[in-house]
Design an enzyme around this catalytic site. Structure first.
Site, short mmCIF file in Angstrom:
data_model
loop_
_atom_site.label_atom_id
_atom_site.label_comp_id
_atom_site.label_asym_id
_atom_site.label_seq_id
_atom_site.Cartn_x
_atom_site.Cartn_y
_atom_site.Cartn_z
N ASN A 62 14.88 -34.32 -12.16
CA ASN A 62 13.81 -34.56 -13.13
C ASN A 62 13.43 -33.27 -13.84
OD1 ASN A 62 12.71 -33.84 -10.55
ND2 ASN A 62 10.70 -34.58 -11.16
N GLU A 64 10.47 -31.89 -16.28
CA GLU A 64 9.16 -32.21 -16.84
C GLU A 64 8.87 -31.36 -18.08
OE1 GLU A 64 6.39 -32.01 -13.55
OE2 GLU A 64 7.26 -33.83 -12.66
N CYS A 73 13.09 -38.46 -15.86
CA CYS A 73 13.39 -38.64 -14.43
C CYS A 73 14.82 -38.21 -14.12
CB CYS A 73 13.25 -40.11 -14.06
SG CYS A 73 11.58 -40.75 -14.13
N GLU A 75 17.09 -39.81 -12.52
CA GLU A 75 18.09 -40.88 -12.69
C GLU A 75 18.56 -40.94 -14.15
OE1 GLU A 75 15.19 -41.00 -11.21
OE2 GLU A 75 15.12 -42.45 -9.57
N CYS A 112 11.68 -45.54 -10.66
CA CYS A 112 10.56 -46.08 -11.45
C CYS A 112 11.07 -47.21 -12.35
CB CYS A 112 9.91 -44.98 -12.28
SG CYS A 112 10.81 -44.55 -13.78
N CYS A 115 13.50 -46.24 -15.20
CA CYS A 115 14.84 -45.94 -14.69
C CYS A 115 15.57 -47.20 -14.27
CB CYS A 115 14.76 -44.95 -13.53
SG CYS A 115 14.31 -43.29 -14.09
N1 THU Z 1 10.56 -39.24 -11.09
C1 THU Z 1 11.93 -39.31 -11.06
O1 THU Z 1 12.63 -38.33 -11.36
N2 THU Z 1 12.48 -40.48 -10.69
C2 THU Z 1 11.78 -41.61 -10.37
O2 THU Z 1 12.36 -42.68 -10.24
C3 THU Z 1 10.34 -41.52 -10.15
C4 THU Z 1 9.69 -40.35 -10.76
C5 THU Z 1 9.93 -37.98 -11.50
C6 THU Z 1 9.21 -38.08 -12.81
C7 THU Z 1 8.21 -36.95 -12.66
O3 THU Z 1 8.83 -35.74 -13.07
C8 THU Z 1 7.94 -36.87 -11.17
O4 THU Z 1 8.99 -37.58 -10.55
C9 THU Z 1 6.62 -37.49 -10.76
O5 THU Z 1 6.49 -38.77 -11.23
#
Ligand code: THU
Length: 161
Positions: A62, A64, A73, A75, A112, A115
């Site tokens: 991920n 940000e 994310c 994925e 999530c 994704c």
């Molecule tokens: N995140 C992911 O990388 N994958 C997911 O399926 C759930 C959330 C990341 C997004 C964000 O950078 C952090 O986790 C907190 O939500």
């Protein structure tokens, strides 16, 4: 009127030791690459590692952004990498792990909603279901045979034809 039911089953393993060698390697790599996540805001680092149909292994984390919605994310980072480096090649298995600020990462977390949507479209594009392996840095492991199981009644490309 009919009542319909959606059911799916998945494997619950006690730890990575119950995985076959190839799957254990994917999970190990997903756990390892959590260190490459850029998560200064959530401190929740996610790592993903996929085995492609051509034998390649790719990873994603991920990433940000100070403008929070611009973050992506792990994925979907991985899906973009797969489609960009190996267009048209299916993903066979995808392992996902994470760790967070308090260091507690002993239960699987699931992709999530966005994704899930992206995973299903990817597998529809390639015509091959994506197997998903979920685990924290330690502890139980879930194995889901088809990403579509995570998104019943999916809205898909076929709906807008
Ligand atoms: N995140 C992911 O990388 N994958 C997911 O399926 C759930 C959330 C990341 C997004 C964000 O950078 C952090 O986790 C907190 O939500």
């Amino acid at each position: 009127m009919k009542k319909r039911e959606v059911k799916f089953s998945y494997l619950h393993l006690g730890s990575e030791q119950e995985l076959k060698e190839g799957d254990a390697l994917l999970l190990e790599e997903a756990r390892r690459v959590t260190q490459f996540a850029y998560a200064p805001y959530s401190h929740f680092r996610v790592g993903a590692c996929a085995q492609l149909d051509n034998g390649e292994m790719i990873t994603g984390t991920n990433q940000e952004n100070a403008s929070f919605p611009a973050g992506i994310c792990a994925e979907r980072t991985l899906l973009s990498t797969a489609a960009s480096l190996f267009p048209g090649i299916a993903i066979k298995t995808l392992a996902i792990s994470y760790h967070n600020l308090n260091g507690k990462s002993d239960k699987p977390v699931s992709p999530c909603g966005i994704c899930r949507q992206s995973l299903v479209e990817f597998q529809e594009r390639t015509g091959t279901p994506i197997r998903i392996i979920l685990s924290g840095m330690q502890g139980p492991v879930l194995v889901i045979d088809n990403a579509a199981d995570l998104l019943p009644l999916v809205f898909s490309a076929r709906d807008i034809e």
